[in-house]
Design a protein around this motif. Structure first.
Motif, PDB file in Angstrom:
ATOM      1  N   ILE A   1      43.184  29.838  58.799  1.00 27.47           N
ATOM      2  CA  ILE A   1      42.697  28.984  57.562  1.00 27.47           C
ATOM      3  C   ILE A   1      43.667  29.358  56.547  1.00 27.47           C
ATOM      4  CG2 ILE A   1      40.256  28.648  57.892  1.00 27.47           C
ATOM      5  CD1 ILE A   1      40.031  30.783  55.497  1.00 27.47           C
ATOM      6  N   LEU A   2      43.929  28.328  55.500  1.00 30.37           N
ATOM      7  CA  LEU A   2      44.721  28.546  54.459  1.00 30.37           C
ATOM      8  C   LEU A   2      44.180  27.654  53.255  1.00 30.37           C
ATOM      9  CD1 LEU A   2      47.422  29.885  53.080  1.00 30.37           C
ATOM     10  CD2 LEU A   2      48.491  27.858  53.763  1.00 30.37           C
ATOM     11  N   VAL A   3      43.610  28.283  52.289  1.00 34.86           N
ATOM     12  CA  VAL A   3      42.804  27.575  51.510  1.00 34.86           C
ATOM     13  C   VAL A   3      43.217  27.845  50.110  1.00 34.86           C
ATOM     14  CG1 VAL A   3      40.321  27.065  50.650  1.00 34.86           C
ATOM     15  CG2 VAL A   3      40.764  27.604  53.211  1.00 34.86           C
ATOM     16  N   ARG A   4      43.401  26.690  49.493  1.00 34.02           N
ATOM     17  CA  ARG A   4      43.780  26.808  47.957  1.00 34.02           C
ATOM     18  C   ARG A   4      42.519  27.201  47.186  1.00 34.02           C
ATOM     19  NH1 ARG A   4      45.988  21.003  47.712  1.00 34.02           N
ATOM     20  NH2 ARG A   4      44.084  20.919  49.207  1.00 34.02           N
ATOM     21  N   ALA A   5      42.712  27.880  46.276  1.00 35.56           N
ATOM     22  CA  ALA A   5      41.416  28.297  45.469  1.00 35.56           C
ATOM     23  C   ALA A   5      41.795  28.618  43.994  1.00 35.56           C
ATOM     24  CB  ALA A   5      40.648  29.633  46.166  1.00 35.56           C
ATOM     25  N   CYS A   6      40.883  28.581  43.149  1.00 39.81           N
ATOM     26  CA  CYS A   6      40.889  28.938  41.653  1.00 39.81           C
ATOM     27  C   CYS A   6      39.814  29.647  41.355  1.00 39.81           C
ATOM     28  CB  CYS A   6      41.017  27.626  40.857  1.00 39.81           C
ATOM     29  SG  CYS A   6      41.325  27.752  39.173  1.00 39.81           S
ATOM     30  N   SER A   7      40.001  30.780  40.190  1.00 39.13           N
ATOM     31  CA  SER A   7      38.926  31.432  39.833  1.00 39.13           C
ATOM     32  C   SER A   7      38.889  31.696  38.347  1.00 39.13           C
ATOM     33  CB  SER A   7      38.744  32.910  40.399  1.00 39.13           C
ATOM     34  OG  SER A   7      40.008  33.724  39.828  1.00 39.13           O
ATOM     35  N   VAL A   8      37.962  31.610  37.645  1.00 39.11           N
ATOM     36  CA  VAL A   8      37.872  31.761  36.136  1.00 39.11           C
ATOM     37  C   VAL A   8      37.110  32.919  35.979  1.00 39.11           C
ATOM     38  CG1 VAL A   8      37.063  30.692  34.055  1.00 39.11           C
ATOM     39  CG2 VAL A   8      37.987  29.176  35.895  1.00 39.11           C
ATOM     40  N   SER A   9      37.796  34.108  35.369  1.00 30.27           N
ATOM     41  CA  SER A   9      37.205  35.286  35.154  1.00 30.27           C
ATOM     42  C   SER A   9      37.398  35.691  33.520  1.00 30.27           C
ATOM     43  CB  SER A   9      37.907  36.480  35.702  1.00 30.27           C
ATOM     44  OG  SER A   9      38.086  36.111  37.108  1.00 30.27           O
ATOM     45  N   VAL A  10      35.900  36.368  33.217  1.00 24.63           N
ATOM     46  CA  VAL A  10      35.712  36.895  31.891  1.00 24.63           C
ATOM     47  C   VAL A  10      35.954  38.218  31.950  1.00 24.63           C
ATOM     48  CG1 VAL A  10      34.523  37.040  29.767  1.00 24.63           C
ATOM     49  CG2 VAL A  10      34.678  34.762  31.064  1.00 24.63           C
ATOM     50  N   VAL A  11      36.686  38.950  31.164  1.00 29.81           N
ATOM     51  CA  VAL A  11      36.776  40.384  31.127  1.00 29.81           C
ATOM     52  C   VAL A  11      36.277  40.965  29.994  1.00 29.81           C
ATOM     53  CG1 VAL A  11      38.549  42.260  31.233  1.00 29.81           C
ATOM     54  CG2 VAL A  11      38.779  40.511  32.718  1.00 29.81           C
ATOM     55  N   GLU A  12      35.533  42.022  29.830  1.00 30.30           N
ATOM     56  CA  GLU A  12      35.179  42.979  28.844  1.00 30.30           C
ATOM     57  C   GLU A  12      35.168  44.320  29.140  1.00 30.30           C
ATOM     58  OE1 GLU A  12      30.962  41.624  27.741  1.00 30.30           O
ATOM     59  OE2 GLU A  12      31.736  39.429  27.344  1.00 30.30           O
ATOM     60  N   ASP A  13      35.724  44.885  28.265  1.00 26.88           N
ATOM     61  CA  ASP A  13      35.902  46.435  28.617  1.00 26.88           C
ATOM     62  C   ASP A  13      36.565  46.835  29.872  1.00 26.88           C
ATOM     63  OD1 ASP A  13      34.693  46.923  25.872  1.00 26.88           O
ATOM     64  OD2 ASP A  13      32.627  46.870  26.891  1.00 26.88           O
ATOM     65  N   ASP A  14      37.418  46.262  30.082  1.00 24.00           N
ATOM     66  CA  ASP A  14      38.393  46.362  31.308  1.00 24.00           C
ATOM     67  C   ASP A  14      37.573  46.147  32.649  1.00 24.00           C
ATOM     68  OD1 ASP A  14      40.733  46.920  30.033  1.00 24.00           O
ATOM     69  OD2 ASP A  14      40.113  49.297  29.717  1.00 24.00           O
ATOM     70  N   LEU A  15      36.555  45.293  32.621  1.00 25.39           N
ATOM     71  CA  LEU A  15      35.722  44.991  33.677  1.00 25.39           C
ATOM     72  C   LEU A  15      35.615  43.519  33.580  1.00 25.39           C
ATOM     73  CD1 LEU A  15      33.179  48.011  33.962  1.00 25.39           C
ATOM     74  CD2 LEU A  15      35.196  47.571  35.224  1.00 25.39           C
ATOM     75  N   ILE A  16      35.319  42.817  35.018  1.00 23.14           N
ATOM     76  CA  ILE A  16      35.137  41.544  35.092  1.00 23.14           C
ATOM     77  C   ILE A  16      33.516  41.410  35.023  1.00 23.14           C
ATOM     78  CG2 ILE A  16      34.892  39.554  36.725  1.00 23.14           C
ATOM     79  CD1 ILE A  16      37.420  40.629  37.986  1.00 23.14           C
ATOM     80  N   VAL A  17      32.921  40.443  33.978  1.00 25.27           N
ATOM     81  CA  VAL A  17      31.783  40.463  33.708  1.00 25.27           C
ATOM     82  C   VAL A  17      31.232  38.996  34.075  1.00 25.27           C
ATOM     83  CG1 VAL A  17      31.786  41.919  31.882  1.00 25.27           C
ATOM     84  CG2 VAL A  17      32.221  39.419  31.334  1.00 25.27           C
ATOM     85  N   SER A  18      32.195  37.935  34.393  1.00 27.06           N
ATOM     86  CA  SER A  18      31.659  36.656  35.032  1.00 27.06           C
ATOM     87  C   SER A  18      32.965  36.300  35.861  1.00 27.06           C
ATOM     88  CB  SER A  18      31.914  35.634  33.791  1.00 27.06           C
ATOM     89  OG  SER A  18      31.621  34.396  34.424  1.00 27.06           O
ATOM     90  N   HIS A  19      32.659  35.657  37.093  1.00 28.23           N
ATOM     91  CA  HIS A  19      33.614  35.347  38.062  1.00 28.23           C
ATOM     92  C   HIS A  19      33.396  34.087  38.527  1.00 28.23           C
ATOM     93  CE1 HIS A  19      37.441  36.130  40.241  1.00 28.23           C
ATOM     94  NE2 HIS A  19      36.471  36.153  41.506  1.00 28.23           N
ATOM     95  N   ARG A  20      34.066  32.999  38.484  1.00 27.42           N
ATOM     96  CA  ARG A  20      33.628  31.884  39.080  1.00 27.42           C
ATOM     97  C   ARG A  20      34.798  31.381  39.878  1.00 27.42           C
ATOM     98  NH1 ARG A  20      29.280  29.619  36.805  1.00 27.42           N
ATOM     99  NH2 ARG A  20      28.711  30.704  34.913  1.00 27.42           N
ATOM    100  N   ILE A  21      34.502  30.983  41.165  1.00 26.23           N
ATOM    101  CA  ILE A  21      35.393  30.737  42.243  1.00 26.23           C
ATOM    102  C   ILE A  21      35.344  29.419  42.686  1.00 26.23           C
ATOM    103  CG2 ILE A  21      36.238  30.996  44.620  1.00 26.23           C
ATOM    104  CD1 ILE A  21      34.828  34.131  44.210  1.00 26.23           C
ATOM    105  N   TYR A  22      36.383  28.567  42.681  1.00 25.19           N
ATOM    106  CA  TYR A  22      36.293  27.168  43.140  1.00 25.19           C
ATOM    107  C   TYR A  22      37.373  27.091  44.229  1.00 25.19           C
ATOM    108  CZ  TYR A  22      34.544  26.887  38.203  1.00 25.19           C
ATOM    109  OH  TYR A  22      33.510  26.978  37.263  1.00 25.19           O
ATOM    110  N   TYR A  23      36.744  26.442  45.277  1.00 22.15           N
ATOM    111  CA  TYR A  23      37.586  26.047  46.327  1.00 22.15           C
ATOM    112  C   TYR A  23      36.784  24.742  47.176  1.00 22.15           C
ATOM    113  CZ  TYR A  23      34.296  28.382  49.508  1.00 22.15           C
ATOM    114  OH  TYR A  23      33.061  28.718  50.237  1.00 22.15           O
ATOM    115  N   ASP A  24      37.559  23.967  47.872  1.00 29.65           N
ATOM    116  CA  ASP A  24      37.145  22.790  48.587  1.00 29.65           C
ATOM    117  C   ASP A  24      36.464  23.373  50.127  1.00 29.65           C
ATOM    118  OD1 ASP A  24      36.773  20.634  50.012  1.00 29.65           O
ATOM    119  OD2 ASP A  24      38.688  19.596  49.163  1.00 29.65           O
ATOM    120  N   GLN A  25      35.014  23.426  50.029  1.00 30.81           N
ATOM    121  CA  GLN A  25      34.578  23.714  51.291  1.00 30.81           C
ATOM    122  C   GLN A  25      34.757  22.922  52.365  1.00 30.81           C
ATOM    123  OE1 GLN A  25      30.476  23.788  49.408  1.00 30.81           O
ATOM    124  NE2 GLN A  25      30.371  25.795  50.448  1.00 30.81           N
ATOM    125  N   LEU A  26      35.098  21.700  52.284  1.00 30.71           N
ATOM    126  CA  LEU A  26      35.374  20.558  53.141  1.00 30.71           C
ATOM    127  C   LEU A  26      36.913  20.857  53.827  1.00 30.71           C
ATOM    128  CD1 LEU A  26      34.700  18.087  54.865  1.00 30.71           C
ATOM    129  CD2 LEU A  26      35.622  16.613  52.836  1.00 30.71           C
TER     130      LEU A  26
END
Length: 147
Positions: free
Chosen positions: A103-128
């Protein structure tokens, strides 16, 4: 001021090493991961989510393409590659058994960082896209027509 890229880079490097403990260290204790194929809260569930992917694609690798930063929010574009050698959870709850296909899949993530740690991590990719690369096909259930 700390560099918000640091925990995301830690996550990528740990993922590419298949180091689930190191990967968990990139996240805060109450962090939340949301992806098309699952949700995880806390380091253990997040590491378990990544572990299931690594089991299905034991040679998986993340290759970054672009990173945009706005304050404590990071948007990353990347590709995931690997060979399907284990069961992979598909939409609807079924599992695709190993196909040996790459597989070779394009993806994107949106991450929020607080105090040098990821607190929210949303991943987007095409399951199809993933399903098609594994040899699957799009099909619709037949429903009785109402008269």
């Amino acid at each position: 001021m700390s560099d918000p890229r640091r925990p995301l880079e830690l996550l990528r490097k740990a993922f590419n090493r298949h180091d689930l403990d190191g990967l968990a260290d990139a996240f805060g204790h109450g962090a939340v991961l949301v992806a098309p194929d699952g949700v995880g809260q806390g380091r253990e569930e997040i590491a378990s989510y990544y572990g299931a992917f690594i089991e299905a694609f034991p040679d998986s690798k993340c290759t970054p393409w672009a990173l945009t930063i706005s304050g404590d929010t990071l948007v990353a574009e990347y590709t995931l590659s690997g060979t399907h050698k284990g069961a992979y959870l598909m939409p609807g709850g079924g599992a695709a058994e190993a196909t040996g296909r790459p597989i070779l899949v394009r993806a994107c993530s949106v991450s929020v960082v607080e105090d040098d740690l990821i607190v929210s991590h949303r991943i987007y990719y095409d399951q199809l896209e993933v399903g098609a690369q594994l040899g699957g096909a799009l099909s619709f259930e037949e429903h009785e027509r109402l008269s």
